[in-house]
Design an enzyme around this catalytic site. Structure first.
Site, PDB file in Angstrom:
ATOM      1  N   GLU A   1     -32.668   5.147  68.554  1.00 23.41           N
ATOM      2  CA  GLU A   1     -32.411   5.895  69.481  1.00 23.41           C
ATOM      3  C   GLU A   1     -33.583   6.225  70.481  1.00 23.41           C
ATOM      4  O   GLU A   1     -34.982   6.337  69.436  1.00 23.41           O
ATOM      5  CB  GLU A   1     -32.380   7.437  67.923  1.00 23.41           C
ATOM      6  CG  GLU A   1     -32.717   8.988  69.311  1.00 23.41           C
ATOM      7  CD  GLU A   1     -32.270  10.079  67.982  1.00 23.41           C
ATOM      8  OE1 GLU A   1     -32.059   9.758  66.700  1.00 23.41           O
ATOM      9  OE2 GLU A   1     -31.763  10.902  68.382  1.00 23.41           O
TER      10      GLU A   1
ATOM     11  N   GLU B   1     -26.275  17.820  67.158  1.00 21.89           N
ATOM     12  CA  GLU B   1     -27.427  17.818  67.041  1.00 21.89           C
ATOM     13  C   GLU B   1     -28.898  18.776  67.741  1.00 21.89           C
ATOM     14  O   GLU B   1     -29.473  18.900  68.172  1.00 21.89           O
ATOM     15  CB  GLU B   1     -28.950  16.670  66.275  1.00 21.89           C
ATOM     16  CG  GLU B   1     -29.752  16.663  65.930  1.00 21.89           C
ATOM     17  CD  GLU B   1     -30.022  15.313  65.725  1.00 21.89           C
ATOM     18  OE1 GLU B   1     -31.020  15.046  65.631  1.00 21.89           O
ATOM     19  OE2 GLU B   1     -31.031  14.722  67.207  1.00 21.89           O
TER      20      GLU B   1
HETATM   21  C1  LER Z   1     -34.958  13.496  66.528  1.00 22.69           C
HETATM   22  O1  LER Z   1     -36.309  14.332  67.392  1.00 22.69           O
HETATM   23  C2  LER Z   1     -33.584  13.280  66.673  1.00 22.69           C
HETATM   24  O2  LER Z   1     -33.195  13.515  67.906  1.00 22.69           O
HETATM   25  C3  LER Z   1     -33.325  12.715  65.762  1.00 22.69           C
HETATM   26  O3  LER Z   1     -32.202  12.184  65.993  1.00 22.69           O
HETATM   27  C4  LER Z   1     -34.235  11.558  64.708  1.00 22.69           C
HETATM   28  O4  LER Z   1     -33.187  10.537  64.256  1.00 22.69           O
HETATM   29 MN    MN Z   2     -31.257  12.584  67.701  1.00 23.02          MN
END
Ligand code: LER
Ligand code: MN
Length: 299
Positions: A152, A246
């Protein structure tokens, strides 16, 4: 793929709780399933076999899938010149793969190449080579467990080494992996990408997972991020994988997650209502982007 048949919509468990004990896991998984999500993401950075067993059972009971995320802390930084710290990072990834396998999910994805930290200098060539070698080893383990590892790209204020989609693709090429994928996150892309659509089109084949939040890290649709451009670019590369909300709010998460993500103000206060609105937005915008691309590119 423009029919969208296989896209699963997910929500990160941190939208609802930062304590993954059985009681909170049950409530979170039940709410996510009731809202219509197909998937719950949990962080398995320090999961025990007991945590994995509970998660698997509750998710199976609710008929929902589990995505397994990971974030290396500074004291387990795979890129550290300190051998003990780097070894701790590799051990955490290795153990996270076992937890993902115990849960029955298909990948471990997130911040696996460095720590969640405010770095003060770029990584050296030796540090990059160290990370390439370590990820190659854990990728071998992932392969033998039938799992994949996702990288990521995270913004410069939270890590270094991989801040952009291009850098993630270059790391996968350096490792020589045909099993690893790129995990997009719109919050980080909004800070780092010069042209998100171009990067997605260039590396579409490697994209395997997507986190969505708006530019303020609120739910998608609440801010200024160009989701129409994002979903059209994903439709153009036939992305039909998982897409997960998220978003963090101090109304839910405690000081540790607040500090790690600099979530100083409450962008939202009601997690259930916010997740519902985020999911509605995703469904609507993705259907519209896919429709537009089908219209522009007749089969
Ligand atoms: C942290 O900022 C984030 O985006 C999470 O998905 C870390 O894996
Ligand atoms: Mn993330």
């Amino acid at each position: 793929m423009t029919d969208g048949a296989t896209t699963r919509f997910g929500v990160h468990s941190l939208v609802f709780t930062d304590r993954w004990n059985e009681a909170n896991a049950r409530v979170t998984i039940d709410v996510a399933a009731r809202l219509g999500f197909d998937l719950i993401e949990v962080l398995v950075t320090d999961f025990t076999s007991a945590d994995a067993a509970v998660t698997r059972r509750l998710a199976n009971d609710a008929g929902i899938g589990v995505a397994t995320g990971i974030v290396l802390p500074p004291e387990a930084d795979l890129s550290s010149p300190n051998r003990d710290i780097a070894a701790r990072g590799e051990a955490i990834i290795s153990r996270a793969l076992e937890a993902a396998s115990e849960i029955g999910s298909s990948a471990v994805s997130g911040l696996v190449y460095a720590g969640l930290d405010r770095y003060r200098a770029p990584p050296t060539t030796a540090q990059r080579e160290q990370v390439v070698a370590a990820l190659r080893r854990v990728d071998g383990k992932a392969d033998s467990l039938g799992l994949r590892i996702g990288l990521e790209p995270i913004n410069r204020y939270e890590t270094y080494m991989i801040n952009t989609i291009d850098e993630a693709a270059a790391m996968i090429a350096a490792i020589g992996s045909s099993n690893m994928f790129i995990h997009l996150d719109t919050f980080h892309m909004n800070i780092e990408e010069e042209n998100s659509a171009t990067a997605i089109e260039q590396h579409g084949r490697l994209i395997g997972y997507v986190h969505v939040a708006d530019n303020s890290r609120g739910m998608p649709g609440s801010g200024a991020f160009d989701f129409e451009g994002l979903f059209r670019a994903l439709a153009r590369v036939n992305y039909s994988g998982d897409i997960t909300l998220e978003s963090f709010s101090p109304a839910v998460v405690g000081p540790e997650v607040v500090a790690a993500t600099a979530s100083w103000r409450a962008i939202w206060t009601d997690p259930v209502e916010s997740a519902r609105q985020g999911l509605d937005f995703l469904r609507r915008e993705i259907a519209s982007a896919r429709g537009a691309i089908e219209h522009i590119q007749p089969a």
